[in-house]
Design a protein around this motif. Structure first.
Motif, PDB file in Angstrom:
ATOM      1  N   MET A  86       0.853  -1.217  -0.123  1.00  0.00           N
ATOM      2  CA  MET A  86       0.041  -0.014   0.190  1.00  0.00           C
ATOM      3  C   MET A  86       0.986   1.309   0.137  1.00  0.00           C
ATOM      4  O   MET A  86       0.533   2.406  -0.613  1.00  0.00           O
ATOM      5  CB  MET A  86      -0.924  -0.081   1.274  1.00  0.00           C
ATOM      6  N   GLY A  87       1.985   1.321   0.634  1.00  0.00           N
ATOM      7  CA  GLY A  87       3.100   2.483   0.641  1.00  0.00           C
ATOM      8  C   GLY A  87       3.409   2.716  -0.557  1.00  0.00           C
ATOM      9  O   GLY A  87       3.358   3.925  -1.310  1.00  0.00           O
ATOM     10  N   THR A  88       3.550   1.683  -1.676  1.00  0.00           N
ATOM     11  CA  THR A  88       4.214   1.860  -2.933  1.00  0.00           C
ATOM     12  C   THR A  88       3.253   2.807  -3.701  1.00  0.00           C
ATOM     13  O   THR A  88       3.203   3.591  -4.311  1.00  0.00           O
ATOM     14  CB  THR A  88       4.654   0.702  -3.627  1.00  0.00           C
ATOM     15  N   VAL A  89       1.790   2.035  -3.492  1.00  0.00           N
ATOM     16  CA  VAL A  89       0.846   2.511  -4.200  1.00  0.00           C
ATOM     17  C   VAL A  89       0.545   4.121  -3.678  1.00  0.00           C
ATOM     18  O   VAL A  89       0.333   4.885  -4.701  1.00  0.00           O
ATOM     19  CB  VAL A  89      -0.352   1.929  -4.172  1.00  0.00           C
ATOM     20  N   ALA A  90       0.513   4.394  -2.684  1.00  0.00           N
ATOM     21  CA  ALA A  90       0.439   5.757  -1.814  1.00  0.00           C
ATOM     22  C   ALA A  90       1.589   6.851  -2.733  1.00  0.00           C
ATOM     23  O   ALA A  90       1.105   7.882  -3.007  1.00  0.00           O
ATOM     24  CB  ALA A  90       0.243   5.662  -0.400  1.00  0.00           C
ATOM     25  N   ARG A  91       2.569   6.149  -2.466  1.00  0.00           N
ATOM     26  CA  ARG A  91       3.617   6.954  -3.161  1.00  0.00           C
ATOM     27  C   ARG A  91       3.389   7.218  -4.578  1.00  0.00           C
ATOM     28  O   ARG A  91       3.549   8.518  -5.023  1.00  0.00           O
ATOM     29  CB  ARG A  91       5.040   6.422  -3.060  1.00  0.00           C
ATOM     30  N   SER A  92       3.011   6.478  -5.345  1.00  0.00           N
ATOM     31  CA  SER A  92       3.059   6.660  -6.810  1.00  0.00           C
ATOM     32  C   SER A  92       1.662   7.569  -7.044  1.00  0.00           C
ATOM     33  O   SER A  92       2.174   8.365  -8.118  1.00  0.00           O
ATOM     34  CB  SER A  92       2.840   5.451  -7.460  1.00  0.00           C
ATOM     35  N   VAL A  93       0.791   7.339  -6.333  1.00  0.00           N
ATOM     36  CA  VAL A  93      -0.403   8.257  -6.543  1.00  0.00           C
ATOM     37  C   VAL A  93      -0.076   9.735  -6.102  1.00  0.00           C
ATOM     38  O   VAL A  93      -0.760  10.658  -6.871  1.00  0.00           O
ATOM     39  CB  VAL A  93      -1.692   8.046  -5.779  1.00  0.00           C
ATOM     40  N   ILE A  94       0.604   9.973  -4.942  1.00  0.00           N
ATOM     41  CA  ILE A  94       0.991  11.286  -4.604  1.00  0.00           C
ATOM     42  C   ILE A  94       1.872  12.161  -5.501  1.00  0.00           C
ATOM     43  O   ILE A  94       1.556  13.147  -5.860  1.00  0.00           O
ATOM     44  CB  ILE A  94       1.310  11.232  -3.193  1.00  0.00           C
ATOM     45  N   VAL A  95       2.792  11.329  -6.003  1.00  0.00           N
ATOM     46  CA  VAL A  95       3.870  11.955  -7.027  1.00  0.00           C
ATOM     47  C   VAL A  95       3.071  12.360  -8.266  1.00  0.00           C
ATOM     48  O   VAL A  95       3.354  13.181  -8.944  1.00  0.00           O
ATOM     49  CB  VAL A  95       5.066  10.935  -7.130  1.00  0.00           C
ATOM     50  N   ASN A  96       2.397  11.583  -8.972  1.00  0.00           N
ATOM     51  CA  ASN A  96       1.712  11.715 -10.269  1.00  0.00           C
ATOM     52  C   ASN A  96       0.416  12.536 -10.384  1.00  0.00           C
ATOM     53  O   ASN A  96      -0.015  12.831 -11.243  1.00  0.00           O
ATOM     54  CB  ASN A  96       1.660  10.283 -10.885  1.00  0.00           C
ATOM     55  N   ARG A  97      -0.341  12.874  -9.085  1.00  0.00           N
ATOM     56  CA  ARG A  97      -1.344  13.554  -9.159  1.00  0.00           C
ATOM     57  C   ARG A  97      -0.963  14.957  -8.461  1.00  0.00           C
ATOM     58  O   ARG A  97      -0.922  15.038  -7.176  1.00  0.00           O
ATOM     59  CB  ARG A  97      -2.496  12.877  -8.580  1.00  0.00           C
ATOM     60  N   SER A  98      -0.603  15.971  -9.109  1.00  0.00           N
ATOM     61  CA  SER A  98      -0.464  17.242  -8.455  1.00  0.00           C
ATOM     62  C   SER A  98      -1.385  18.264  -7.584  1.00  0.00           C
ATOM     63  O   SER A  98      -0.978  18.375  -6.635  1.00  0.00           O
ATOM     64  CB  SER A  98       0.139  18.201  -9.547  1.00  0.00           C
ATOM     65  N   ILE A 118      -2.806  16.607  -5.074  1.00  0.00           N
ATOM     66  CA  ILE A 118      -2.807  16.093  -3.959  1.00  0.00           C
ATOM     67  C   ILE A 118      -1.722  16.939  -2.985  1.00  0.00           C
ATOM     68  O   ILE A 118      -1.953  17.110  -1.869  1.00  0.00           O
ATOM     69  CB  ILE A 118      -2.369  14.752  -4.010  1.00  0.00           C
ATOM     70  N   THR A 119      -0.798  17.422  -3.764  1.00  0.00           N
ATOM     71  CA  THR A 119       0.347  17.993  -2.788  1.00  0.00           C
ATOM     72  C   THR A 119       0.456  19.710  -3.542  1.00  0.00           C
ATOM     73  O   THR A 119       0.865  20.423  -2.596  1.00  0.00           O
ATOM     74  CB  THR A 119       1.522  17.723  -3.072  1.00  0.00           C
ATOM     75  N   GLY A 120      -0.191  19.923  -4.607  1.00  0.00           N
ATOM     76  CA  GLY A 120      -0.013  21.422  -5.236  1.00  0.00           C
ATOM     77  C   GLY A 120       1.352  21.660  -5.964  1.00  0.00           C
ATOM     78  O   GLY A 120       1.556  22.400  -6.164  1.00  0.00           O
ATOM     79  N   LEU A 121       1.982  20.538  -5.879  1.00  0.00           N
ATOM     80  CA  LEU A 121       3.330  20.637  -6.475  1.00  0.00           C
ATOM     81  C   LEU A 121       3.432  19.292  -7.500  1.00  0.00           C
ATOM     82  O   LEU A 121       2.915  18.422  -7.579  1.00  0.00           O
ATOM     83  CB  LEU A 121       4.242  20.270  -5.560  1.00  0.00           C
ATOM     84  N   THR A 122       4.169  19.847  -8.666  1.00  0.00           N
ATOM     85  CA  THR A 122       4.507  18.954  -9.861  1.00  0.00           C
ATOM     86  C   THR A 122       5.498  17.859  -9.228  1.00  0.00           C
ATOM     87  O   THR A 122       6.344  18.178  -8.416  1.00  0.00           O
ATOM     88  CB  THR A 122       4.832  19.727 -11.066  1.00  0.00           C
TER      89      THR A 122
END
Length: 279
Positions: free
Chosen positions: A1-13, A15-19
């Motif tokens: 699950m941690g790997t999936v969360a990492r991928s989603v957060i990085v690829n969907r700006s 979520i963090t407001g950052l590219t």
């Protein structure tokens, strides 16, 4: 699950407001700071382990940084983040507590290689470039200090009648964030927070039966002032888009870390796109 969360957060700006490119820059810049901080903490103990000994971290640095960004951007609780990354809540709390102070050291990004970390840096930059800045103060709602604590009533704002902390915000004429910080209790007036560098709205000369020419002049003056102030208002709005500053539910002392950190991250978000050197 941690790997999936990492991928989603990085690829969907959103979520963090950052590219993903900005996140990669943060990893490269903050990673050495976190490692140095960890080494200082370990070497400061009276009993030291051999290099490589001890339990392994359940969260790698990248996951710690991503969890902190999501927490700052959307106010996601530590419990939920712990579920996303498949760790215990206490592990997530310690991870965010260790990462949170590091972005504050970066300062606001003004241009390539130009960082504004203090008000002195802002003054020097404006003096060297011949630019002007716009100053304003905004309130962040906080919890009321515990009964019996020193200065409990100092956090009551005379404007909003709520417990708040005043934050000084400085932007340039284009609305780019230059500084966020210099915290004061909510009872501090805006004119004091800004050091007296305030242009107040024009006062009404006539309360009743004002001449038509005066109403037109009054409206023009207010419009001109609003046109100048709208830039700093936009800067404040970009700060408040990070839910950690819309209403702070933690200890007031943490705002000294949160405000500069989020100001720096918001300044990256507001940077104009750089041209591609490859054409």
């Amino acid at each position: 699950m941690g790997t999936v969360a990492r991928s989603v957060i990085v690829n969907r700006s959103p979520i963090t407001g950052l590219t993903k490119h900005v996140i990669a820059e943060l990893v490269a810049e903050i990673g050495p700071l976190w490692d140095a901080q960890r080494c200082r903490r370990l070497s400061g103990r009276p009993r030291q382990r051999a290099p490589g000994a001890g339990a392994r971290y359940e969260l790698v640095f990248v996951d710690r940084l991503l969890a902190t960004l999501v927490h700052l951007r959307h106010g996601v609780t530590h419990d939920l983040l712990a579920c996303w990354f498949s760790v215990d809540r206490s592990t997530m709390t310690r991870a965010i507590g260790a990462i949170r102070p590091l972005p504050a050291r970066r300062g606001c990004v003004v241009g390539p290689g130009i960082r504004m970390r203090t008000l002195a840096d802002v003054v020097d930059h404006l003096g060297a470039s011949g630019q002007s800045a716009i100053i304003d103060a905004t309130e962040i709602r906080v919890r009321r200090p515990a009964p019996g604590s020193d200065g409990r009533d100092r956090y009551i704002s005379g404007k909003s009648k709520q417990n708040a902390v005043k934050v000084l915000v400085v932007t340039d004429a284009q609305g780019r964030l230059l500084f966020g910080g210099a915290l004061k209790p909510g009872s501090c007036p805006d004119i004091t927070q800004t050091g007296g560098q305030v242009i107040t709205p024009p006062h009404r000369k006539f309360k009743k039966n004002a001449p038509t020419w005066w109403e037109e002049r009054f409206a023009q003056q207010r419009k001109a002032l609003s046109s100048r102030r709208i830039r700093v208002e936009h800067g404040i709005a970009h700060l408040k888009n990070w839910r950690a500053l819309s209403r702070h539910l933690g200890r007031c002392e943490l705002l000294t870390e949160l405000v500069p950190a989020i100001a720096g991250l918001a300044s990256i978000h507001r940077q104009p796109p750089q041209p591609d050197p490859a054409g």
